[in-house]
Design a protein around this motif. Structure first.
Motif, PDB file in Angstrom:
ATOM      1  N   ILE A   7       0.856  -1.177   0.000  1.00  0.00           N
ATOM      2  CA  ILE A   7       0.000   0.000   0.000  1.00  0.00           C
ATOM      3  C   ILE A   7       0.897   1.234   0.000  1.00  0.00           C
ATOM      4  N   SER A   8       0.472   2.252  -0.741  1.00  0.00           N
ATOM      5  CA  SER A   8       1.211   3.516  -0.780  1.00  0.00           C
ATOM      6  C   SER A   8       0.217   4.629  -1.024  1.00  0.00           C
ATOM      7  N   ARG A   9       0.703   5.867  -0.893  1.00  0.00           N
ATOM      8  CA  ARG A   9      -0.192   6.998  -1.114  1.00  0.00           C
ATOM      9  C   ARG A   9       0.586   8.163  -1.681  1.00  0.00           C
ATOM     10  N   ASP A  10      -0.136   8.999  -2.401  1.00  0.00           N
ATOM     11  CA  ASP A  10       0.404  10.251  -2.926  1.00  0.00           C
ATOM     12  C   ASP A  10      -0.551  11.351  -2.478  1.00  0.00           C
ATOM     13  N   ASN A  11      -0.189  12.047  -1.423  1.00  0.00           N
ATOM     14  CA  ASN A  11      -1.092  13.060  -0.868  1.00  0.00           C
ATOM     15  C   ASN A  11      -1.271  14.247  -1.812  1.00  0.00           C
ATOM     16  N   ALA A  12      -0.310  14.496  -2.670  1.00  0.00           N
ATOM     17  CA  ALA A  12      -0.447  15.582  -3.638  1.00  0.00           C
ATOM     18  C   ALA A  12      -1.529  15.266  -4.669  1.00  0.00           C
ATOM     19  N   LYS A  13      -1.764  13.978  -4.894  1.00  0.00           N
ATOM     20  CA  LYS A  13      -2.772  13.546  -5.863  1.00  0.00           C
ATOM     21  C   LYS A  13      -4.027  13.014  -5.188  1.00  0.00           C
ATOM     22  N   ASN A  14      -4.063  13.058  -3.858  1.00  0.00           N
ATOM     23  CA  ASN A  14      -5.228  12.548  -3.106  1.00  0.00           C
ATOM     24  C   ASN A  14      -5.560  11.114  -3.522  1.00  0.00           C
ATOM     25  N   THR A  15      -4.538  10.289  -3.626  1.00  0.00           N
ATOM     26  CA  THR A  15      -4.720   8.931  -4.122  1.00  0.00           C
ATOM     27  C   THR A  15      -3.944   7.938  -3.270  1.00  0.00           C
ATOM     28  N   VAL A  16      -4.566   6.807  -3.027  1.00  0.00           N
ATOM     29  CA  VAL A  16      -3.906   5.690  -2.358  1.00  0.00           C
ATOM     30  C   VAL A  16      -3.890   4.515  -3.328  1.00  0.00           C
ATOM     31  N   TYR A  17      -2.826   3.736  -3.256  1.00  0.00           N
ATOM     32  CA  TYR A  17      -2.621   2.640  -4.199  1.00  0.00           C
ATOM     33  C   TYR A  17      -2.482   1.301  -3.463  1.00  0.00           C
ATOM     34  N   LEU A  18      -2.787   0.237  -4.176  1.00  0.00           N
ATOM     35  CA  LEU A  18      -2.511  -1.099  -3.674  1.00  0.00           C
ATOM     36  C   LEU A  18      -1.867  -1.887  -4.803  1.00  0.00           C
ATOM     37  N   GLN A  19      -0.566  -2.112  -4.686  1.00  0.00           N
ATOM     38  CA  GLN A  19       0.157  -2.926  -5.650  1.00  0.00           C
ATOM     39  C   GLN A  19       0.062  -4.376  -5.214  1.00  0.00           C
ATOM     40  N   MET A  20      -0.464  -5.223  -6.078  1.00  0.00           N
ATOM     41  CA  MET A  20      -0.672  -6.627  -5.749  1.00  0.00           C
ATOM     42  C   MET A  20       0.163  -7.484  -6.696  1.00  0.00           C
ATOM     43  N   ASN A  21       1.104  -8.206  -6.143  1.00  0.00           N
ATOM     44  CA  ASN A  21       1.981  -9.094  -6.907  1.00  0.00           C
ATOM     45  C   ASN A  21       1.754 -10.540  -6.492  1.00  0.00           C
ATOM     46  N   SER A  22       2.217 -11.449  -7.313  1.00  0.00           N
ATOM     47  CA  SER A  22       2.110 -12.894  -7.027  1.00  0.00           C
ATOM     48  C   SER A  22       0.687 -13.266  -6.634  1.00  0.00           C
ATOM     49  N   LEU A  23      -0.246 -12.812  -7.423  1.00  0.00           N
ATOM     50  CA  LEU A  23      -1.659 -13.017  -7.080  1.00  0.00           C
ATOM     51  C   LEU A  23      -2.032 -14.497  -7.109  1.00  0.00           C
ATOM     52  N   LYS A  24      -2.935 -14.855  -6.214  1.00  0.00           N
ATOM     53  CA  LYS A  24      -3.433 -16.213  -6.069  1.00  0.00           C
ATOM     54  C   LYS A  24      -4.939 -16.224  -6.292  1.00  0.00           C
ATOM     55  N   SER A  25      -5.471 -17.390  -6.586  1.00  0.00           N
ATOM     56  CA  SER A  25      -6.918 -17.488  -6.825  1.00  0.00           C
ATOM     57  C   SER A  25      -7.703 -17.037  -5.593  1.00  0.00           C
ATOM     58  N   GLU A  26      -7.141 -17.258  -4.413  1.00  0.00           N
ATOM     59  CA  GLU A  26      -7.845 -16.860  -3.185  1.00  0.00           C
ATOM     60  C   GLU A  26      -7.851 -15.353  -2.962  1.00  0.00           C
ATOM     61  N   ASP A  27      -7.150 -14.597  -3.813  1.00  0.00           N
ATOM     62  CA  ASP A  27      -7.212 -13.141  -3.745  1.00  0.00           C
ATOM     63  C   ASP A  27      -8.425 -12.598  -4.496  1.00  0.00           C
ATOM     64  N   THR A  28      -9.151 -13.457  -5.181  1.00  0.00           N
ATOM     65  CA  THR A  28     -10.343 -13.028  -5.918  1.00  0.00           C
ATOM     66  C   THR A  28     -11.386 -12.463  -4.965  1.00  0.00           C
ATOM     67  N   ALA A  29     -11.819 -11.235  -5.220  1.00  0.00           N
ATOM     68  CA  ALA A  29     -12.771 -10.552  -4.348  1.00  0.00           C
ATOM     69  C   ALA A  29     -13.086  -9.175  -4.929  1.00  0.00           C
ATOM     70  N   VAL A  30     -14.047  -8.524  -4.316  1.00  0.00           N
ATOM     71  CA  VAL A  30     -14.254  -7.100  -4.556  1.00  0.00           C
ATOM     72  C   VAL A  30     -13.383  -6.350  -3.551  1.00  0.00           C
ATOM     73  N   TYR A  31     -12.592  -5.422  -4.044  1.00  0.00           N
ATOM     74  CA  TYR A  31     -11.665  -4.668  -3.200  1.00  0.00           C
ATOM     75  C   TYR A  31     -12.229  -3.270  -2.955  1.00  0.00           C
ATOM     76  N   TYR A  32     -12.198  -2.877  -1.678  1.00  0.00           N
ATOM     77  CA  TYR A  32     -12.747  -1.592  -1.255  1.00  0.00           C
ATOM     78  C   TYR A  32     -11.663  -0.738  -0.627  1.00  0.00           C
ATOM     79  N   CYS A  33     -11.698   0.532  -0.955  1.00  0.00           N
ATOM     80  CA  CYS A  33     -10.863   1.538  -0.321  1.00  0.00           C
ATOM     81  C   CYS A  33     -11.679   2.174   0.800  1.00  0.00           C
ATOM     82  N   ALA A  34     -11.018   2.543   1.898  1.00  0.00           N
ATOM     83  CA  ALA A  34     -11.737   3.131   3.028  1.00  0.00           C
ATOM     84  C   ALA A  34     -10.885   4.190   3.714  1.00  0.00           C
ATOM     85  N   ALA A  35     -11.556   5.209   4.245  1.00  0.00           N
ATOM     86  CA  ALA A  35     -10.896   6.282   4.995  1.00  0.00           C
ATOM     87  C   ALA A  35     -11.214   6.127   6.475  1.00  0.00           C
ATOM     88  N   ARG A  36     -10.161   6.193   7.292  1.00  0.00           N
ATOM     89  CA  ARG A  36     -10.357   6.004   8.719  1.00  0.00           C
ATOM     90  C   ARG A  36     -11.016   7.215   9.349  1.00  0.00           C
TER      91      ARG A  36
END
Length: 125
Positions: free
Chosen positions: A70-99
């Motif tokens: 996970i990373s973020r760029d506050n200048a762009k108001n964006t958060v990222y999730l880089q996902m590598n070595s993906l597995k079938s069990e990673d299949t899902a709907v992914y949600y972003c959330a603000a604390r």
């Protein structure tokens, strides 16, 4: 509240990579810890990653540690999730959330008060 819009989901073969993005607007993004969660059909929402407002602190569950970043760029108001070595069990709907408030990044979805609409990630074996 923060308005959140995810993008970058899709279909990929096992072992592949995807990068999710979450664009934020509204409440001051740079003061807010952010998280990623996922939910597969018939399962509860699961914590994936979280990052502090500055980006200096991150949290991951064992299931994705070493594969997801996970990373973020506050200048762009964006958060990222880089996902590598993906597995079938990673299949899902992914949600972003603000604390809620100014707390530390956390794995509990109860501490997040703004959610995106989700983006589908499908990993085929």
């Amino acid at each position: 509240q923060v308005q959140l819009v995810e993008s970058g989901g899709g279909s990929v073969q096992a072992g592949g990579s995807l990068r999710l993005s979450c664009a934020a607007s509204g409440r001051t993004f740079s003061n807010t810890a952010m998280g990623w969660f996922r939910q597969a059909p018939g399962k509860e929402r699961e914590f994936v990653a979280a990052i502090s407002w500055s980006g200096s602190s991150t949290v991951y569950p064992d299931s994705v540690k070493g594969r997801f970043t996970i990373s973020r760029d506050n200048a762009k108001n964006t958060v990222y999730l880089q996902m590598n070595s993906l597995k079938s069990e990673d299949t899902a709907v992914y949600y972003c959330a603000a604390r809620r408030g100014f707390g530390r990044p956390d794995k509990s979805p109860l501490l997040y008060d703004s959610w995106g609409q989700g983006t589908q990630v499908t990993v085929s074996s």
